[in-house]
Design a protein around this motif. Structure first.
Motif, PDB file in Angstrom:
ATOM      1  N   PRO A 558       3.877   6.591  -6.049  1.00 53.79           N
ATOM      2  CA  PRO A 558       2.770   5.633  -6.064  1.00 53.79           C
ATOM      3  C   PRO A 558       1.449   6.239  -5.583  1.00 53.79           C
ATOM      4  CG  PRO A 558       4.745   4.670  -5.082  1.00 53.79           C
ATOM      5  CD  PRO A 558       5.002   6.135  -5.207  1.00 53.79           C
ATOM      6  N   LEU A 559       0.377   5.838  -6.252  1.00 56.21           N
ATOM      7  CA  LEU A 559      -0.970   6.288  -5.903  1.00 56.21           C
ATOM      8  C   LEU A 559      -1.852   5.065  -5.690  1.00 56.21           C
ATOM      9  CD1 LEU A 559      -3.213   8.506  -5.679  1.00 56.21           C
ATOM     10  CD2 LEU A 559      -3.554   8.203  -8.142  1.00 56.21           C
ATOM     11  N   ALA A 560      -2.287   4.857  -4.461  1.00 57.49           N
ATOM     12  CA  ALA A 560      -3.249   3.789  -4.159  1.00 57.49           C
ATOM     13  C   ALA A 560      -4.625   4.296  -4.576  1.00 57.49           C
ATOM     14  CB  ALA A 560      -3.211   3.447  -2.671  1.00 57.49           C
ATOM     15  N   TRP A 561      -5.057   3.897  -5.737  1.00 55.89           N
ATOM     16  CA  TRP A 561      -6.281   4.389  -6.389  1.00 55.89           C
ATOM     17  C   TRP A 561      -7.412   3.447  -6.001  1.00 55.89           C
ATOM     18  CZ3 TRP A 561      -8.077   8.656  -8.131  1.00 55.89           C
ATOM     19  CH2 TRP A 561      -8.815   8.824  -9.300  1.00 55.89           C
ATOM     20  N   LEU A 562      -7.815   3.513  -4.723  1.00 58.57           N
ATOM     21  CA  LEU A 562      -8.692   2.483  -4.179  1.00 58.57           C
ATOM     22  C   LEU A 562      -9.242   2.896  -2.824  1.00 58.57           C
ATOM     23  CD1 LEU A 562      -6.720   1.141  -1.814  1.00 58.57           C
ATOM     24  CD2 LEU A 562      -5.698   0.019  -3.774  1.00 58.57           C
ATOM     25  N   GLU A 563     -10.224   2.145  -2.381  1.00 57.55           N
ATOM     26  CA  GLU A 563     -10.742   2.268  -1.015  1.00 57.55           C
ATOM     27  C   GLU A 563     -10.132   1.155  -0.173  1.00 57.55           C
ATOM     28  OE1 GLU A 563     -15.001   2.143  -1.049  1.00 57.55           O
ATOM     29  OE2 GLU A 563     -15.176   3.648  -2.649  1.00 57.55           O
ATOM     30  N   SER A 564      -9.499   1.520   0.909  1.00 54.39           N
ATOM     31  CA  SER A 564      -8.882   0.487   1.753  1.00 54.39           C
ATOM     32  C   SER A 564      -9.936  -0.436   2.355  1.00 54.39           C
ATOM     33  CB  SER A 564      -8.056   1.137   2.870  1.00 54.39           C
ATOM     34  OG  SER A 564      -8.877   1.896   3.748  1.00 54.39           O
ATOM     35  N   SER A 565     -11.146   0.085   2.568  1.00 55.84           N
ATOM     36  CA  SER A 565     -12.203  -0.739   3.169  1.00 55.84           C
ATOM     37  C   SER A 565     -12.693  -1.830   2.224  1.00 55.84           C
ATOM     38  CB  SER A 565     -13.378   0.146   3.590  1.00 55.84           C
ATOM     39  OG  SER A 565     -13.823   0.941   2.506  1.00 55.84           O
ATOM     40  N   ASN A 566     -12.374  -1.728   0.937  1.00 57.21           N
ATOM     41  CA  ASN A 566     -12.743  -2.772  -0.025  1.00 57.21           C
ATOM     42  C   ASN A 566     -11.658  -3.830  -0.184  1.00 57.21           C
ATOM     43  OD1 ASN A 566     -15.312  -1.903  -0.709  1.00 57.21           O
ATOM     44  ND2 ASN A 566     -14.625  -0.656  -2.435  1.00 57.21           N
ATOM     45  N   LEU A 567     -10.522  -3.637   0.447  1.00 56.89           N
ATOM     46  CA  LEU A 567      -9.431  -4.589   0.307  1.00 56.89           C
ATOM     47  C   LEU A 567      -9.659  -5.817   1.182  1.00 56.89           C
ATOM     48  CD1 LEU A 567      -6.331  -2.192   0.431  1.00 56.89           C
ATOM     49  CD2 LEU A 567      -7.178  -3.433  -1.579  1.00 56.89           C
ATOM     50  N   PRO A 568      -9.310  -6.996   0.707  1.00 58.75           N
ATOM     51  CA  PRO A 568      -9.328  -8.171   1.579  1.00 58.75           C
ATOM     52  C   PRO A 568      -8.157  -8.109   2.559  1.00 58.75           C
ATOM     53  CG  PRO A 568      -8.414  -8.765  -0.540  1.00 58.75           C
ATOM     54  CD  PRO A 568      -8.876  -7.337  -0.662  1.00 58.75           C
ATOM     55  N   GLU A 569      -8.215  -8.903   3.589  1.00 58.76           N
ATOM     56  CA  GLU A 569      -7.171  -8.860   4.613  1.00 58.76           C
ATOM     57  C   GLU A 569      -5.796  -9.170   4.037  1.00 58.76           C
ATOM     58  OE1 GLU A 569      -5.492  -8.078   8.181  1.00 58.76           O
ATOM     59  OE2 GLU A 569      -7.590  -7.752   7.577  1.00 58.76           O
ATOM     60  N   GLU A 570      -5.738 -10.043   3.040  1.00 59.14           N
ATOM     61  CA  GLU A 570      -4.429 -10.413   2.496  1.00 59.14           C
ATOM     62  C   GLU A 570      -3.723  -9.235   1.825  1.00 59.14           C
ATOM     63  OE1 GLU A 570      -4.409 -12.715  -1.347  1.00 59.14           O
ATOM     64  OE2 GLU A 570      -6.548 -12.956  -0.859  1.00 59.14           O
ATOM     65  N   ALA A 571      -4.468  -8.200   1.435  1.00 60.47           N
ATOM     66  CA  ALA A 571      -3.844  -7.041   0.797  1.00 60.47           C
ATOM     67  C   ALA A 571      -2.856  -6.355   1.718  1.00 60.47           C
ATOM     68  CB  ALA A 571      -4.914  -6.049   0.344  1.00 60.47           C
ATOM     69  N   TYR A 572      -3.127  -6.410   3.019  1.00 60.69           N
ATOM     70  CA  TYR A 572      -2.283  -5.693   3.976  1.00 60.69           C
ATOM     71  C   TYR A 572      -0.937  -6.368   4.197  1.00 60.69           C
ATOM     72  CZ  TYR A 572      -6.401  -2.868   4.790  1.00 60.69           C
ATOM     73  OH  TYR A 572      -7.474  -2.021   4.613  1.00 60.69           O
ATOM     74  N   ARG A 573      -0.749  -7.516   3.567  1.00 62.94           N
ATOM     75  CA  ARG A 573       0.557  -8.172   3.653  1.00 62.94           C
ATOM     76  C   ARG A 573       1.646  -7.378   2.944  1.00 62.94           C
ATOM     77  NH1 ARG A 573      -1.593 -14.182   1.871  1.00 62.94           N
ATOM     78  NH2 ARG A 573      -3.022 -14.524   3.642  1.00 62.94           N
ATOM     79  N   ILE A 574       1.255  -6.423   2.097  1.00 59.23           N
ATOM     80  CA  ILE A 574       2.285  -5.632   1.412  1.00 59.23           C
ATOM     81  C   ILE A 574       2.817  -4.498   2.302  1.00 59.23           C
ATOM     82  CG2 ILE A 574       1.197  -6.109  -0.812  1.00 59.23           C
ATOM     83  CD1 ILE A 574       0.558  -3.039  -0.931  1.00 59.23           C
ATOM     84  N   ALA A 575       2.257  -4.328   3.501  1.00 56.10           N
ATOM     85  CA  ALA A 575       2.679  -3.219   4.364  1.00 56.10           C
ATOM     86  C   ALA A 575       4.187  -3.206   4.624  1.00 56.10           C
ATOM     87  CB  ALA A 575       1.897  -3.251   5.675  1.00 56.10           C
ATOM     88  N   PRO A 576       4.834  -4.359   4.900  1.00 59.03           N
ATOM     89  CA  PRO A 576       6.296  -4.312   5.084  1.00 59.03           C
ATOM     90  C   PRO A 576       7.029  -3.796   3.838  1.00 59.03           C
ATOM     91  CG  PRO A 576       5.419  -6.359   5.964  1.00 59.03           C
ATOM     92  CD  PRO A 576       4.299  -5.699   5.224  1.00 59.03           C
ATOM     93  N   LEU A 577       6.548  -4.167   2.638  1.00 59.91           N
ATOM     94  CA  LEU A 577       7.143  -3.661   1.411  1.00 59.91           C
ATOM     95  C   LEU A 577       6.937  -2.153   1.298  1.00 59.91           C
ATOM     96  CD1 LEU A 577       8.298  -3.677  -1.464  1.00 59.91           C
ATOM     97  CD2 LEU A 577       6.064  -4.514  -2.270  1.00 59.91           C
ATOM     98  N   VAL A 578       5.728  -1.680   1.578  1.00 56.57           N
ATOM     99  CA  VAL A 578       5.459  -0.239   1.492  1.00 56.57           C
ATOM    100  C   VAL A 578       6.355   0.521   2.461  1.00 56.57           C
ATOM    101  CG1 VAL A 578       3.709   1.565   1.731  1.00 56.57           C
ATOM    102  CG2 VAL A 578       3.077  -0.648   0.767  1.00 56.57           C
ATOM    103  N   ASN A 579       6.474   0.014   3.676  1.00 53.14           N
ATOM    104  CA  ASN A 579       7.308   0.687   4.668  1.00 53.14           C
ATOM    105  C   ASN A 579       8.778   0.666   4.275  1.00 53.14           C
ATOM    106  OD1 ASN A 579       5.131   1.351   6.367  1.00 53.14           O
ATOM    107  ND2 ASN A 579       5.204  -0.660   7.359  1.00 53.14           N
ATOM    108  N   LYS A 580       9.231  -0.437   3.715  1.00 46.61           N
ATOM    109  CA  LYS A 580      10.622  -0.504   3.261  1.00 46.61           C
ATOM    110  C   LYS A 580      10.844   0.475   2.123  1.00 46.61           C
ATOM    111  CE  LYS A 580      12.713  -4.349   3.702  1.00 46.61           C
ATOM    112  NZ  LYS A 580      13.221  -5.746   3.605  1.00 46.61           N
ATOM    113  N   TYR A 581       9.864   0.541   1.212  1.00 50.09           N
ATOM    114  CA  TYR A 581       9.976   1.476   0.083  1.00 50.09           C
ATOM    115  C   TYR A 581      10.028   2.921   0.566  1.00 50.09           C
ATOM    116  CZ  TYR A 581       8.573   4.403  -3.826  1.00 50.09           C
ATOM    117  OH  TYR A 581       8.514   5.408  -4.754  1.00 50.09           O
ATOM    118  N   THR A 582       9.155   3.301   1.484  1.00 50.25           N
ATOM    119  CA  THR A 582       9.141   4.689   1.935  1.00 50.25           C
ATOM    120  C   THR A 582      10.443   5.075   2.629  1.00 50.25           C
ATOM    121  OG1 THR A 582       7.990   4.064   3.984  1.00 50.25           O
ATOM    122  CG2 THR A 582       6.633   4.817   2.134  1.00 50.25           C
ATOM    123  N   SER A 583      11.176   4.088   3.140  1.00 49.32           N
ATOM    124  CA  SER A 583      12.463   4.395   3.774  1.00 49.32           C
ATOM    125  C   SER A 583      13.560   4.692   2.755  1.00 49.32           C
ATOM    126  CB  SER A 583      12.896   3.238   4.680  1.00 49.32           C
ATOM    127  OG  SER A 583      13.303   2.106   3.917  1.00 49.32           O
TER     128      SER A 583
END
Length: 683
Positions: A558-583
């Protein structure tokens, strides 16, 4: 390269010599005028013929199917240049190749009128494939094949008339009149192309015909014998001295066309053409699985190096306008919150700004100096010290953008390699996106390969390349797959051209024939530029949940093709999914990844299966379709005991169940949602 257990045998015309070399299940020998190369999966035999070898058998050992070559044609020919004699035969076990796992190599050097040829046959343990590297030494050669009549139809040129001799790089005789041939053509230059795989199936007939594509897959409809031939070259017209086709076939034979050698060579010494690999099914699995198993498992793939969820800010189209120490430090904070493992700074970190810079007057592109590749002193007044400290604290690997000098056919390849090695040694930065490449001549191809190899060799393969294949003439999918992964495509919401289902479709189509693990696939900020899409467009990114947008990339890198500073706060709700995926991503990528379901279209049920021995993963996507339940054919055995463990699902009422016919029943409650599960086959 370290060599072990070398046996060198000189052959000059006599036929009663015996030589033998083994490595694990691999074996090669010459006995009674027959040269044999084999392992537990595949065997090829040639008539030695004083070194002018003639293919006689190709055997799928698991399925006990043998293809007999009956036309007495040589394995290789250049029309008008007769064979003179053999110079040597060499059996070697190679245990520490820069790019490949250990293998057994058979090297034949022979002389022809006006040139010498070196064939190197490579075979790996437990892989049902034999690769042929062809090297030529010459000054001038005419590879042209003259045809009486030509007519063009679709992907092929059909022609009639007899040739007394023809030129070919490899040859296969067909002993049955009932073969079905599939030719697969691949496209890169993805800035201009969005349909990356074309397939053409034919029943060959008496007239010889020309076909394009890197891959041929053949099945005898009577005996069920199968084999594939892969030309590990750039895609079709990107090849050096491309004759306009890759294969030349009738119902009696298949030739692989010569390409990769210019008519006139500007230097002395051996010149390598494009590797040609022949493979058969491995155990009971299909030909495509065998192909992908070869492509991934012949090369050195280290999970600790290859696995990544990378962020690159260029996808938000700020170019380098924001790139600075403050901006990168802030982006690293956002990357950490998302669960990103690698952060890459694209064009604009360097002192010498490129023609793509947002800064007016920047013109660099084809020629660079070492000073150009120092950290930009106005944007990074502290060099990399604060950036590296922040990344290390967050356990994020840093990467940089790099454009080797194109001028004079990469003549300065060694200096460019030293620039990256200096960065690696001084800062520990290991990941480099290689961009701007234009391989328009053989010399450029050779020098670019030297650039990659030098960096790999002198970093002990710690340096990893993300090879951009979005523009220009580059290496395609196969030629440099051992150097890193492929940065597949630039897609932007700014131009209204990013559609999650289309990116998923490109991955799904390519994964039929190419390891998804070797592709870098982007996901974007779905909230940006909603006004660039029609308000009634059901496939606009804004109509997808962010977890789904990320989820479309999981079988690749996966490639996050973006600036994190442009993301709304709700975007960070995927963090548990990302962490589960990386495991689990390394375990997912251990398998052979195969597309299942329907081709992604925005309105399909589609997905992938990662297949390992007795276990694997499914990821299933419900696109915008009214049906919430589907039965999907899989590669699971029938009447097996299967346990299924859910890794992620967006809705609690979604599930996957095994059916005794080997299929799965999938329920996904919401449109544009997915489920990721792990399965195990019990004894």
């Amino acid at each position: 390269m370290k060599l072990k257990a070398t046996l060198f045998l000189m052959i000059f015309g006599f036929t009663n010599a015996y030589a033998n070399q083994t490595y694990k299940d691999c074996r090669a020998y010459l006995k009674n005028d027959t040269l044999v190369v084999s392992n537990n999966k595949i065997q090829r035999k040639w008539l030695w013929n004083s070194g002018n070898i003639i293919p006689i058998f190709l055997t799928d050992k698991w399925n006990s199917n043998t293809l007999a070559f009956t036309d007495n044609a040589n394995s290789f020919n250049i029309k008008g240049y007769p064979f003179i004699g053999n110079e040597s035969l060499n059996f070697t076990v190679v245990t520490d190749d820069l790019h490949f796992h250990p293998y057994l190599a058979v090297t034949i050097i022979s002389n022809y009128k006006s040139f010498s040829a070196k064939h190197v046959f490579r075979i790996h343990p437990e892989i049902a494939a034999i690769s042929t590297d062809l090297y030529l030494k010459y000054k001038t050669l005419d590879f042209e094949t003259k045809i009486d009549k030509i007519r063009t139809t679709g992907l092929k040129n059909s022609f009639e008339g007899k040739e007394s001799a023809r030129s070919f790089a490899d040859h296969y005789s067909l002993h049955s009149r009932h073969w079905k041939l599939k030719f697969v053509e691949f496209k890169d230059i993805t800035d201009a192309n969005n349909n990356l795989v074309s397939e053409m199936e034919v029943i060959p007939y008496r007239p010889q015909e020309k076909y394009t594509g890197n891959l041929l897959m053949a099945i005898d409809l009577v005996s069920k014998s199968k084999f594939y031939v892969l030309k590990e070259a750039p895609n079709t017209y990107s090849q050096v001295r491309y004759p306009g086709y890759d294969f030349y076939a009738s119902r009696d034979m298949i030739d692989v066309a010569h390409s990769g050698f210019p008519d006139t060579l500007g230097h002395e010494g051996w010149v390598k053409g494009y590797t040609i690999t022949c493979g058969v099914p491995s155990s009971e699995i299909d030909l495509q699985t065998s192909l992908k198993y070869y492509l991934k498992n012949s090369i050195v793939y280290k999970p600790e190096v290859n696995e990544m969820v990378m962020m690159n800010t260029w996808g938000d189209r700020g170019q380098d306008g924001k790139i600075s120490e403050k901006f990168i430090l802030n982006e690293l904070e956002g990357a950490k919150r998302l669960g990103i493992t690698h952060f890459q700074i694209d064009d604009g970190w360097q002192q010498g700004l490129s023609q793509n810079s947002a800064t007016k007057g920047s013109t660099l592109w084809d020629a660079w100096t070492a000073k150009d590749w120092e950290p930009n002193n106005s944007r990074f007044p502290n060099g990399w010290s604060k950036i590296i400290k922040s990344a290390n604290e967050k356990n994020i690997q840093l990467g940089l953008w790099f454009h080797p000098t194109n001028d004079n056919e990469y003549k300065t390849w060694e200096s460019d390699a030293n620039i990256l090695l200096d960065i690696y040694k001084k800062y520990g930065i290991k990941y480099f996106k290689i961009d701007g490449v234009e391989i328009v001549t053989k010399t450029a191809e050779i020098n670019f390969a030297k650039f990659l190899d030098k960096v790999k060799a002198e970093s002990n393969s710690e340096v990893f390349f993300n090879l951009d294949c979005t523009a220009n003439i580059r290496g395609g999918y196969f030629m440099f797959r051992n150097a890193g992964n492929l940065f597949l495509e630039n897609r932007y919401t700014d131009s209204g051209r990013y559609y999650p289902y289309q990116t998923l479709r490109n991955l799904w189509m390519l994964s039929k024939y190419f390891p998804a693990q070797l592709l870098q696939i982007e996901f974007l900020n779905k909230w940006r530029n909603a006004n660039k899409y029609p308000s009634n467009d059901p496939f606009a990114p804004a109509n997808y949940n962010f977890d789904y947008v990320f989820g479309t990339t999981l079988m690749a890198q996966p490639l996050a093709w973006l600036e994190s500073s442009n993301l709304p706060e709700e975007a960070y709700r995927i963090a548990p999914l990302v962490n589960k995926y990386t495991s689990v991503m390394a375990d997912i990528h251990k398998g052979v990844i195969k597309p299942i379901g329907d081709e992604p279209s925005g309105v399909s049920f589609t997905g992938f299966q990662s297949v390992q021995k007795n276990k694997g993963y499914f990821i299933i996507y419900r696109e915008s379709t009214d049906d919430d339940t589907v039965d999907l054919k899989t590669f699971l055995p029938k009447n097996a005991k299967i346990s299924i463990e859910e890794v992620y699902k967006a809705n609690p009422n979604s599930n996957v169940q095994y059916s005794n016919d080997g299929s799965i029943k999938v329920k996904l409650q919401s449109i544009n949602s997915f489920i990721l599960v792990k399965y195990a086959i019990k004894d």
